[in-house]
Design a protein around this motif. Structure first.
Motif, PDB file in Angstrom:
ATOM      1  N   GLU A  46       0.868  -1.182   0.000  1.00  0.00           N
ATOM      2  CA  GLU A  46       0.000   0.000   0.000  1.00  0.00           C
ATOM      3  C   GLU A  46       0.904   1.231   0.000  1.00  0.00           C
ATOM      4  O   GLU A  46       2.056   1.164   0.434  1.00  0.00           O
ATOM      5  CB  GLU A  46      -0.891   0.028   1.256  1.00  0.00           C
ATOM      6  CG  GLU A  46      -1.914  -1.096   1.354  1.00  0.00           C
ATOM      7  CD  GLU A  46      -3.202  -0.807   0.581  1.00  0.00           C
ATOM      8  OE1 GLU A  46      -3.343   0.320   0.042  1.00  0.00           O
ATOM      9  OE2 GLU A  46      -4.059  -1.705   0.519  1.00  0.00           O
ATOM     10  N   ASN A  47       0.384   2.339  -0.482  1.00  0.00           N
ATOM     11  CA  ASN A  47       1.133   3.582  -0.339  1.00  0.00           C
ATOM     12  C   ASN A  47       1.327   3.884   1.139  1.00  0.00           C
ATOM     13  O   ASN A  47       0.423   3.663   1.948  1.00  0.00           O
ATOM     14  CB  ASN A  47       0.378   4.739  -0.999  1.00  0.00           C
ATOM     15  CG  ASN A  47       0.356   4.599  -2.509  1.00  0.00           C
ATOM     16  OD1 ASN A  47       1.343   4.182  -3.113  1.00  0.00           O
ATOM     17  ND2 ASN A  47      -0.759   4.949  -3.123  1.00  0.00           N
ATOM     18  N   SER A  49       1.268   6.627   2.501  1.00  0.00           N
ATOM     19  CA  SER A  49       0.273   7.621   2.915  1.00  0.00           C
ATOM     20  C   SER A  49      -1.019   6.950   3.370  1.00  0.00           C
ATOM     21  O   SER A  49      -1.758   7.494   4.190  1.00  0.00           O
ATOM     22  CB  SER A  49      -0.020   8.585   1.762  1.00  0.00           C
ATOM     23  OG  SER A  49      -0.432   7.863   0.610  1.00  0.00           O
ATOM     24  N   THR A  50      -1.305   5.766   2.861  1.00  0.00           N
ATOM     25  CA  THR A  50      -2.493   5.022   3.300  1.00  0.00           C
ATOM     26  C   THR A  50      -2.271   4.408   4.681  1.00  0.00           C
ATOM     27  O   THR A  50      -3.186   4.355   5.501  1.00  0.00           O
ATOM     28  CB  THR A  50      -2.822   3.898   2.288  1.00  0.00           C
ATOM     29  OG1 THR A  50      -3.092   4.486   1.017  1.00  0.00           O
ATOM     30  CG2 THR A  50      -4.020   3.072   2.737  1.00  0.00           C
ATOM     31  N   LYS A  54      -2.140   5.355  11.119  1.00  0.00           N
ATOM     32  CA  LYS A  54      -3.346   4.589  11.414  1.00  0.00           C
ATOM     33  C   LYS A  54      -3.162   3.638  12.588  1.00  0.00           C
ATOM     34  O   LYS A  54      -4.134   3.139  13.144  1.00  0.00           O
ATOM     35  CB  LYS A  54      -3.774   3.764  10.186  1.00  0.00           C
ATOM     36  CG  LYS A  54      -3.850   4.514   8.872  1.00  0.00           C
ATOM     37  CD  LYS A  54      -4.792   5.691   8.930  1.00  0.00           C
ATOM     38  CE  LYS A  54      -5.000   6.301   7.547  1.00  0.00           C
ATOM     39  NZ  LYS A  54      -3.751   6.860   6.963  1.00  0.00           N
ATOM     40  N   SER A  93      11.388   5.874   0.363  1.00  0.00           N
ATOM     41  CA  SER A  93      10.328   4.853   0.353  1.00  0.00           C
ATOM     42  C   SER A  93       8.964   5.507   0.255  1.00  0.00           C
ATOM     43  O   SER A  93       8.687   6.483   0.949  1.00  0.00           O
ATOM     44  CB  SER A  93      10.402   4.028   1.644  1.00  0.00           C
ATOM     45  OG  SER A  93       9.266   3.202   1.771  1.00  0.00           O
ATOM     46  N   LYS A  95       6.173   3.148  -0.339  1.00  0.00           N
ATOM     47  CA  LYS A  95       5.230   2.043  -0.177  1.00  0.00           C
ATOM     48  C   LYS A  95       5.595   1.211   1.048  1.00  0.00           C
ATOM     49  O   LYS A  95       6.757   1.161   1.448  1.00  0.00           O
ATOM     50  CB  LYS A  95       5.265   1.124  -1.405  1.00  0.00           C
ATOM     51  CG  LYS A  95       4.676   1.742  -2.657  1.00  0.00           C
ATOM     52  CD  LYS A  95       4.561   0.739  -3.787  1.00  0.00           C
ATOM     53  CE  LYS A  95       5.877   0.369  -4.401  1.00  0.00           C
ATOM     54  NZ  LYS A  95       6.471   1.452  -5.195  1.00  0.00           N
ATOM     55  N   ARG A 107      -9.782   1.607   2.823  1.00  0.00           N
ATOM     56  CA  ARG A 107      -9.379   2.220   1.555  1.00  0.00           C
ATOM     57  C   ARG A 107     -10.187   1.665   0.386  1.00  0.00           C
ATOM     58  O   ARG A 107     -10.653   2.405  -0.485  1.00  0.00           O
ATOM     59  CB  ARG A 107      -7.878   1.984   1.311  1.00  0.00           C
ATOM     60  CG  ARG A 107      -7.416   2.546  -0.034  1.00  0.00           C
ATOM     61  CD  ARG A 107      -6.088   2.000  -0.502  1.00  0.00           C
ATOM     62  NE  ARG A 107      -5.986   0.560  -0.520  1.00  0.00           N
ATOM     63  CZ  ARG A 107      -6.651  -0.248  -1.353  1.00  0.00           C
ATOM     64  NH1 ARG A 107      -7.510   0.233  -2.236  1.00  0.00           N
ATOM     65  NH2 ARG A 107      -6.485  -1.567  -1.270  1.00  0.00           N
ATOM     66  N   PHE A 329     -10.219   8.499   5.605  1.00  0.00           N
ATOM     67  CA  PHE A 329     -10.045   8.698   4.161  1.00  0.00           C
ATOM     68  C   PHE A 329     -11.124   9.622   3.584  1.00  0.00           C
ATOM     69  O   PHE A 329     -11.390   9.619   2.381  1.00  0.00           O
ATOM     70  CB  PHE A 329     -10.061   7.366   3.417  1.00  0.00           C
ATOM     71  CG  PHE A 329      -8.922   6.452   3.788  1.00  0.00           C
ATOM     72  CD1 PHE A 329      -7.602   6.851   3.591  1.00  0.00           C
ATOM     73  CD2 PHE A 329      -9.156   5.203   4.334  1.00  0.00           C
ATOM     74  CE1 PHE A 329      -6.545   6.020   3.933  1.00  0.00           C
ATOM     75  CE2 PHE A 329      -8.104   4.364   4.682  1.00  0.00           C
ATOM     76  CZ  PHE A 329      -6.795   4.776   4.482  1.00  0.00           C
TER      77      PHE A 329
END
Lengths: 460, 460
Positions: A46-47, A49-50, A54, A93, A95, A107, A329
């Motif tokens: 996943e990116n 940023s995702t 979290k 990086s 990902k 997501r 999100f």
């Protein structure tokens, strides 16, 4: 020449382990499907940023990050070496590897909001990766099995979680376990009525240790966490209360009489049990645990945890209801309820209890053996017939001594050897030997097929 | 608020795609198992020392590398910024993502050499990752499905590869395809008899383009690659030869008469076909392709490639025999034969041919619907009975207009709605509506179960 090894905290699964893992996973999958859940899969990567932000600061540290392809140093200058790894991370990086199945699911829901029909019931069975310090029972790669319904507040989802857990455990032959259930609103209510509104967090952290350290020590810890002595004493009846589900509901109704949110939590539990009753189901294995907390910050309604009794690893499954899965999100108002089976833990429990069915060890059911080229040709002529009957079978591929061929069969836990010698060729039979009992019979091929099918479940 | 996205070259699989992928994967898995192959799994992450140098320089560049946990910069100094990414890599990363299933399998065999019984038949179905430039049909994460037998030279393995491919394609309803088969020794023989011994590599690269650029251009390319004109002319009869398997074998026997290794390759093919015959199998779909090469450096015996005809993506499966799988890890003498199904390509082919069975789209088979609280309770009482009969069923979880409930059913391609209104409660029936045909019947629950089971395969 290098001697190969595995990265620490990771594992290979050989044939026997895979057969057993598949038995568990297929049981879970089959149950999710029977209840109308649909399988999805998301990518391993996943990116960042995702993923980042979290799981808390500790979680961010435990994410496995993927080095950018090509010249990963192209944006790094001497000043970055001064600034350190955290500050430089985004330059090398972008990902990371999936840390759980919940954030990727959120997501997925947001990215597919216009195509999905709500309520949306999904399950997902995939590995996740965490750069945790490896130790017994804790791995850096492990499978999660999640089921979630999003887009409905209906308590039928909570009731069905109980039913799915019971179905899975019954099929796995795990008999002695408790499905502990509570409600976040009850925890909020408790902190209100003892006069410590808003402090259900530290309250639960302390009470969580009750089994381990006892009520005396928990009281000390609460005092250290700035709970008033009076408040702590008000907890006493709750801690000391024993009884079944109905008694606890009655107790809570009194105990939480002055807390609106607390009573709402009691009502939700009552309704959940009522739904089970309307479905003709009882409350077996269900235990109302009035102080069960599990990842409190996350859950807003029901909270679940499954513990297998009398084994070293207790907790094997858990979950709960949340109000706002996708808010992070930018998509608000998606509430849902979900839970997760811990496959590795269930595996360990079943191994400890020694309850894996014999049949999960089985691959090949019949090995065709031969003494010479002629017998080999004869065996080849029989192989297709066995397979067409759904019998998992193989021919020993090389010319070898019979002992070696039978050794191969026994090491691979193959139940039958079909010996193809001159006599068998002449009479168009095979000498079918049950390697478990030692019994050997001369049979025509059709009779041999019948005999094998009576012993073992067919495939294919 | 961030708008989430996927890393390029990666994909989510939603419910319909997953059902279809599982249909393909289950068919492959079921076939591997019927032939006596055992499943294993290896970790997503391998040590870079295991992976690098196994796929050529280009492959090394395409490996996804994992950043070391913690302070990944701690060993990096200013001089490393000068030296560049390649030289610095080992200071910031020691693990990478699996690039294929073959190298991890070789590592597995070496690490478990003392526990495994040879010949060892394994299959493995897992994703692999490559930092390739994404384009149509090429992804950075995709599944491989490999089956290999190691520790035997027996040509029964080659014959069974043909049988497994035919079984899988038959079950998937793919009818028009060719299993192209050749032997590395034949290619070696060809280069010998035309007087260019040892040059089968460039020979095959050039001939591989025959279909695309034609014989004229291939001859030009061979000339550029320093093939003598006389050698090129000697190829002509081979290129122009047409005929069935037997005619080609006869032709090769003559053509390769002066090459011992070439004749050995012909003999191996003949024996493989002989084994199929001894098994009562014909040569349907088998095509002897005398110039098929595929990853030449790797294979030492049989070479396979499967092409589906009349679709845009042709090649969907391939493999071959190798002499020394594990030599690179210090264990010599492990020969074997393996092949791989390309799931993503098979998916695309089946989509293009529009041959996915209707049933793979099906999740839930019956949705229980209701007008009010009373109907909801009644529906709950029926739900467990449907599921116990193996029918995948759910209740619409919220109180909502009937239209919304039926919309949910049709969007999820649920075949039946069971409507629970006052009349149905009174007569203890349900109004079972086939949403495809529109036909609605009032039925007792047992009759409704029978009706549903007649329509659709049961589960659970």
């Amino acid at each position: 020449m290098q001697k190969p090894s595995l990265p620490k905290g990771t594992r290979d699964f050989g044939p026997l382990q895979m057969a057993r893992r598949n038995f568990i996973l297929d049981t879970i999958k089959d149950t999710f499907q029977l209840f109308g859940y649909n399988q999805i899969e998301t990518p391993a990567m996943e990116n960042l940023s995702t993923l980042t932000g979290k799981y808390g600061d500790e979680g961010d540290q435990l994410l496995f990050k993927i080095l950018n392809s090509g010249d990963f140093l192209k944006n790094v200058g001497p000043e970055d070496l001064q600034n350190g790894a955290n500050a430089t991370l985004s330059k090398v990086s972008e990902k990371g590897l999936r840390y759980d199945l919940t954030v990727p699911f959120a997501r997925f829901v947001v990215m597919n909001r216009n195509e999905l029909t709500f309520p949306f019931k999904r399950f997902q069975i995939q590995p996740v990766w965490r750069a945790d310090r490896p130790q017994k029972g804790r791995y850096r790669e492990f499978y999660q099995c999640d089921a979630d319904v999003v887009g409905t507040d209906s308590l039928v989802c909570e009731a069905e979680i109980v039913l799915m857990i019971r179905r899975v455990f019954s099929k796995l032959n795990i008999a002695d376990y408790d499905i502990k259930i509570n409600n976040r609103k009850i925890l909020t209510g408790i902190s209100e009525v003892i006069g410590e509104a808003g402090k259900e967090g530290p309250l639960c952290v302390a009470i969580d240790k009750l089994d381990k350290i006892g009520w005396e020590k928990v009281q000390e810890e609460l005092a250290q966490r700035d709970f008033q002595n009076e408040s702590i004493q008000k907890l006493s009846p709750l801690i000391n209360f024993t009884g079944g589900v109905q008694e606890k509901l009655d107790f809570l109704k009194n105990f939480l009489a002055s807390s609106e949110v607390g009573l709402q939590g009691v009502e939700e539990l009552k309704d959940t049990f009522g739904i089970l009753q309307a479905m003709g189901e009882d409350l077996s294995h269900v235990e109302l645990d009035m102080v069960l907390a599990r990842g409190l910050s996350y859950y807003t309604g029901a909270i679940f945890e499954v513990k297998v009794n009398h084994v070293s690893i207790g907790s094997v499954s858990g979950g709960g209801r949340y109000d706002n899965l996708t808010g992070v999100f930018g998509m608000d108002g998606v509430s849902g309820v979900g839970f997760s089976f811990g496959v590795d833990r269930i595996y360990d429990v079943m191994e400890e209890l020694n309850i894996f069915p014999q049949s999960t060890a089985q691959g090949t059911q019949v090995l065709l053996t031969h003494f010479d080229q002629k017998g080999y040709r004869y065996a080849l002529s029989i192989l297709t017939r066995l397979r067409s009957a759904g019998i998992v079978s193989e021919i020993y591929p090389d010319q070898a001594k019979m002992k070696k061929q039978l050794d191969y069969a026994s090491k691979n836990q193959i139940q039958f050897a079909a010996i193809c010698g001159d006599q068998e060729i002449e009479s168009q039979t095979i000498a079918l030997k049950n390697l478990e009992t030692g019994v050997q019979e001369n049979l025509g091929v059709e009779d041999a097929i019948k005999t094998v099918l009576e012993f073992i479940p067919q495939k294919g």
